[in-house]
Design a protein around this motif. Sequence first.
Motif, PDB file in Angstrom:
ATOM      1  N   TRP A   2       0.829  -1.208   0.000  1.00 15.12           N
ATOM      2  CA  TRP A   2       0.000   0.000   0.000  1.00 15.12           C
ATOM      3  C   TRP A   2       0.865   1.260   0.000  1.00 15.12           C
ATOM      4  CZ3 TRP A   2      -5.109   1.036  -0.630  1.00 15.12           C
ATOM      5  CH2 TRP A   2      -5.971  -0.060  -0.677  1.00 15.12           C
TER       6      TRP A   2
ATOM      7  N   GLN B 186      -3.953  10.557  -0.125  1.00 11.26           N
ATOM      8  CA  GLN B 186      -3.222  10.921  -1.338  1.00 11.26           C
ATOM      9  C   GLN B 186      -4.132  10.962  -2.557  1.00 11.26           C
ATOM     10  OE1 GLN B 186       0.291  11.396  -0.570  1.00 11.26           O
ATOM     11  NE2 GLN B 186      -0.081  12.740  -2.302  1.00 11.26           N
TER      12      GLN B 186
ATOM     13  N   THR C  70       2.005   1.781  -3.423  1.00 15.86           N
ATOM     14  CA  THR C  70       0.867   2.197  -4.234  1.00 15.86           C
ATOM     15  C   THR C  70       0.570   3.678  -4.018  1.00 15.86           C
ATOM     16  OG1 THR C  70      -0.085  -0.037  -4.196  1.00 15.86           O
ATOM     17  CG2 THR C  70      -1.584   1.784  -4.702  1.00 15.86           C
ATOM     18  N   THR C  71       0.659   4.119  -2.769  1.00 21.92           N
ATOM     19  CA  THR C  71       0.450   5.529  -2.455  1.00 21.92           C
ATOM     20  C   THR C  71       1.456   6.395  -3.194  1.00 21.92           C
ATOM     21  OG1 THR C  71      -0.426   4.980  -0.279  1.00 21.92           O
ATOM     22  CG2 THR C  71       0.395   7.222  -0.567  1.00 21.92           C
TER      23      THR C  71
ATOM     24  N   VAL D  50       0.233   6.673  -6.657  1.00 22.00           N
ATOM     25  CA  VAL D  50      -0.940   7.548  -6.735  1.00 22.00           C
ATOM     26  C   VAL D  50      -0.499   8.991  -6.959  1.00 22.00           C
ATOM     27  CG1 VAL D  50      -2.788   8.591  -5.349  1.00 22.00           C
ATOM     28  CG2 VAL D  50      -2.528   6.101  -5.427  1.00 22.00           C
TER      29      VAL D  50
ATOM     30  N   CYS E 284      -2.997   6.288   1.654  1.00 22.16           N
ATOM     31  CA  CYS E 284      -3.406   6.164   0.256  1.00 22.16           C
ATOM     32  C   CYS E 284      -4.719   6.906   0.020  1.00 22.16           C
ATOM     33  CB  CYS E 284      -3.555   4.686  -0.111  1.00 22.16           C
ATOM     34  SG  CYS E 284      -3.783   4.376  -1.879  1.00 22.16           S
TER      35      CYS E 284
END
Length: 228
Positions: free
Chosen positions: A134, A178, A137-138, A141, A175
């Motif tokens: 995660w 963001q 992934t953030t 993003v 996340c």
Amino acid sequence: MAETTLTGTTVAEVLAELAELEDPKTREVNERHGDDHGVHLSKLRALAKRLKTQQDLGWQLWQTGDTAARLLAILICRPKAFERDQLDAMLRQARGPKVHDWLVNYVVKKSPHCEELRRAWFADPDPVVASAGWALTTDRVAAKPEGLDLTRLLDMIEAQMKDAPDRLQWAMNHCLAQIGIEHAEHRARAIDIGERLAVLKDYPTSAGCTSPYAPAWIAEMVRRQHDR
């Protein structure tokens, strides 16, 4: 006998220096945050600066299992030198928050295996490993959202964040914030999810610092963007 590196520094010598830098008060503070070491990070960074990049020494320090040694290893290693499976094993060994955070941010993000590991960790059943997925992934993003399904991410956050273990919950919340900060078309939903789940709403925040509560975080960062 400890193996000698090309610069003549041995693992035993580094561990002895780390032991000399140990401070009981620093350890007490760190342990309250889940980190079992007593070396002030400024002193750790100064030692790393003196040692410079040493991949072999860093790998040996990592293998000691000592938290301060592992933090130092991260600072002196060469991120692109690690194989994919090495990084996966290292993350699974990195249970302390600081080692975990530094490994992801200082090593994995600079690795050519970053995206492959992001996808694998994101779906991992271990919540600590998943939190790394995660976190990566953030980062995407914000920096490279192409190819990410932001609606699906919000669906997952809405369904899972409230009851997620602390480390994973924190990563999912980041996340969420963001997405709301960087993507105006998803902002209203991100704020709504944050308000309904109320994760970290009462988190103690020092004066002058931004709350990790997603609606407040989004509002503050968007305000700053508009003020530029």
